[in-house]
Enzyme design. Sequence first.
Site, PDB file in Angstrom:
ATOM      1  N   GLY A 227     -45.851 -29.786  -3.765  1.00  0.00           N
ATOM      2  CA  GLY A 227     -46.558 -28.543  -3.493  1.00  0.00           C
ATOM      3  C   GLY A 227     -46.182 -28.023  -2.124  1.00  0.00           C
ATOM      4  O   GLY A 227     -45.333 -28.580  -1.428  1.00  0.00           O
ATOM      5  N   GLU A 228     -46.818 -26.948  -1.717  1.00  0.00           N
ATOM      6  CA  GLU A 228     -46.553 -26.393  -0.386  1.00  0.00           C
ATOM      7  C   GLU A 228     -47.791 -26.520   0.483  1.00  0.00           C
ATOM      8  O   GLU A 228     -48.916 -26.497  -0.010  1.00  0.00           O
ATOM      9  CB  GLU A 228     -46.087 -24.935  -0.464  1.00  0.00           C
TER      10      GLU A 228
END
Length: 367
Positions: A227-228
Amino acid sequence: MKNVLTATVLAVTSLVADAAVLPETPVPFKSGTGVIDKNTVYIGLGSAGTAWYKLDIHSENKKWIALAEFPGGAREQATSAFINGNIYVFGGVGKNKQGLTQVFNDVHMYKPEANTWVKLMSHAPLGMAGNVTFVQNNKVFITGGVNQNIFNGYFEDLNDAQGNKDIIAQINHNYFGKKAEDYLFSKMLLSFNPSSQQWSFAGESPWLGTAGATAVNYGKKTYLINGEVKPGLRTDSVFEIDFSDRNIKWHKLPPVSSPDGVAGGFAGMSNGSLIFAGGAGFKGSRKAYDSGRNYAHEGLTKFYSTDIYVWNEGEWHKSGELTEGRAYGVSLPWNNGFLIIGGETSGGKAVTDSLWITADKADVKVR
């Protein structure tokens, strides 16, 4: 983790091009959502607009059937869950009544038997976009995702700029130029009870919240992969949420993928093995951020990973490759493996094909 694959690096991956598990989606499909009920798959939203489809995988004449359209308007990054015979769709990003892009926090329920939608009188205590959604202990859990106020404010500013390139450049610089912790991605774990339609606080991650992570269940454990941590900056982190005790516990596992990480990847279980594939990111962004460049992905080109990793004896091994990098599709558990439906490839192109990934002893197979 029981019955994991024996350690094999770069196991041969096979693709059976003439034996697709699913027919092509009715439209190129990315950034949507989906669920599976035994052998019936439901997908919709994202690049499909308000459309909602189902497919019986075991049908002799497999084809996607159009269902009642989603009544909440076209949305991307909505999430969904199948529980107690119904499908729940949470939040997403779309246009409000004034035409502004915004994050929603509403809930819609789809009744498969009646082919009808109901907008519930229930709103999450925060916006839901970029989060992950999964079912444990007969409840729906949601964690991660962007900060609704910051995200909505960015698009309000862009709208107010009225196309002025200099103002837009400054807005982008201000929006992308902050540290990861300043975006306040959600660390909270929220539970939704479909019977009461009530939301509850269920805990909090000890680490930074993520958006665009991949979630997969295995018994009483849920894994959150990559994810970020801010717009344009990914993480290679892997988290385990343990629901086996009354007190939910968080653990951090060894990282997977390159240090730059990816978002929008795909994951599932096969023969007790946790598998992670694909995703998109920016090579060099982590190095740039660690050197003090908060706008870490500025000037970088998004890449789409082909890598397939398998968790084995406390570490990850690269165990194969997709024939083409992809991200932002739907991954669903099926037949001792997982399906990848749609997604986007290099240049943001939405695709119509689907894959089925399984693991058999030392081999990962892609069909």
